[in-house]
Design a protein around this motif. Sequence first.
Motif, mmCIF file in Angstrom:
data_model
loop_
_atom_site.group_PDB
_atom_site.id
_atom_site.type_symbol
_atom_site.label_atom_id
_atom_site.label_comp_id
_atom_site.label_asym_id
_atom_site.label_seq_id
_atom_site.Cartn_x
_atom_site.Cartn_y
_atom_site.Cartn_z
ATOM 1 N N GLY A 142 0.576 -1.338 0.156
ATOM 2 C CA GLY A 142 0.335 0.068 0.047
ATOM 3 C C GLY A 142 0.922 1.125 -0.042
ATOM 4 N N ALA A 143 1.847 1.165 0.829
ATOM 5 C CA ALA A 143 3.172 2.336 0.783
ATOM 6 C C ALA A 143 3.664 2.643 -0.568
ATOM 7 N N THR A 144 3.796 1.194 -1.006
ATOM 8 C CA THR A 144 4.966 1.343 -2.405
ATOM 9 C C THR A 144 4.537 -0.359 -3.363
ATOM 10 N N PRO A 145 3.622 1.410 -3.656
ATOM 11 C CA PRO A 145 2.228 0.468 -5.065
ATOM 12 C C PRO A 145 3.613 -0.082 -5.943
ATOM 13 N N GLY A 146 3.264 -1.198 -6.699
ATOM 14 C CA GLY A 146 4.623 -1.720 -7.776
ATOM 15 C C GLY A 146 6.115 -2.300 -7.716
ATOM 16 N N ILE A 147 5.832 -2.365 -5.923
ATOM 17 C CA ILE A 147 6.907 -3.267 -5.097
ATOM 18 C C ILE A 147 7.217 -4.121 -5.922
ATOM 19 N N GLY A 148 8.673 -4.708 -6.279
ATOM 20 C CA GLY A 148 8.471 -6.447 -6.735
ATOM 21 C C GLY A 148 8.846 -7.665 -5.193
ATOM 22 N N VAL A 149 8.755 -8.399 -5.209
ATOM 23 C CA VAL A 149 8.454 -9.407 -4.743
ATOM 24 C C VAL A 149 9.904 -9.614 -3.744
#
Length: 151
Positions: free
Chosen positions: A46-53
């Motif tokens: 939610g804080a970092t949309p698009g973050i990778g696994v």
Amino acid sequence: MSPPDLPESLISVMSGIQRLVRRRLRPGVTGPRLRGAQVELLRLVGATPGIGVSAAAKELYLAGNSVSTMVNQLTADGLLHREPGHDDRRSARLLLTAQGEARLRDWRERRAALVRAHVERLDEDDRQALAAAVPALRKLADSLLEEVAHP
């Protein structure tokens, strides 16, 4: 100079508050019951949309396969959406679904209302003492985070 039992007292009280808040809010939660690490992952996405696994695993200090397993579970539960990465189609970008956003928003609102109600029951001196302690607690959290990020 702080009393020798201050670190243990802080840890005990903070852990107890977290546990009690979760216990009080749990009955009103709709949908699947989530473990703490799953909620942390949802908050991070939610804080970092698009973050990778991989980046999420690093940020949460968890093994990549553990985060991958959580992503699969949260995706199956309809709380996360995984889409191919822009540069590397084998990588995944993580996004909250509308259901995931609603779940986090509901939890935050209910948590704030619960704690607010109990803080308001305290006398003025105790409320001021809590307010005065917040900056020091933030500095403690920042110090712990810095040590983890740069051992």
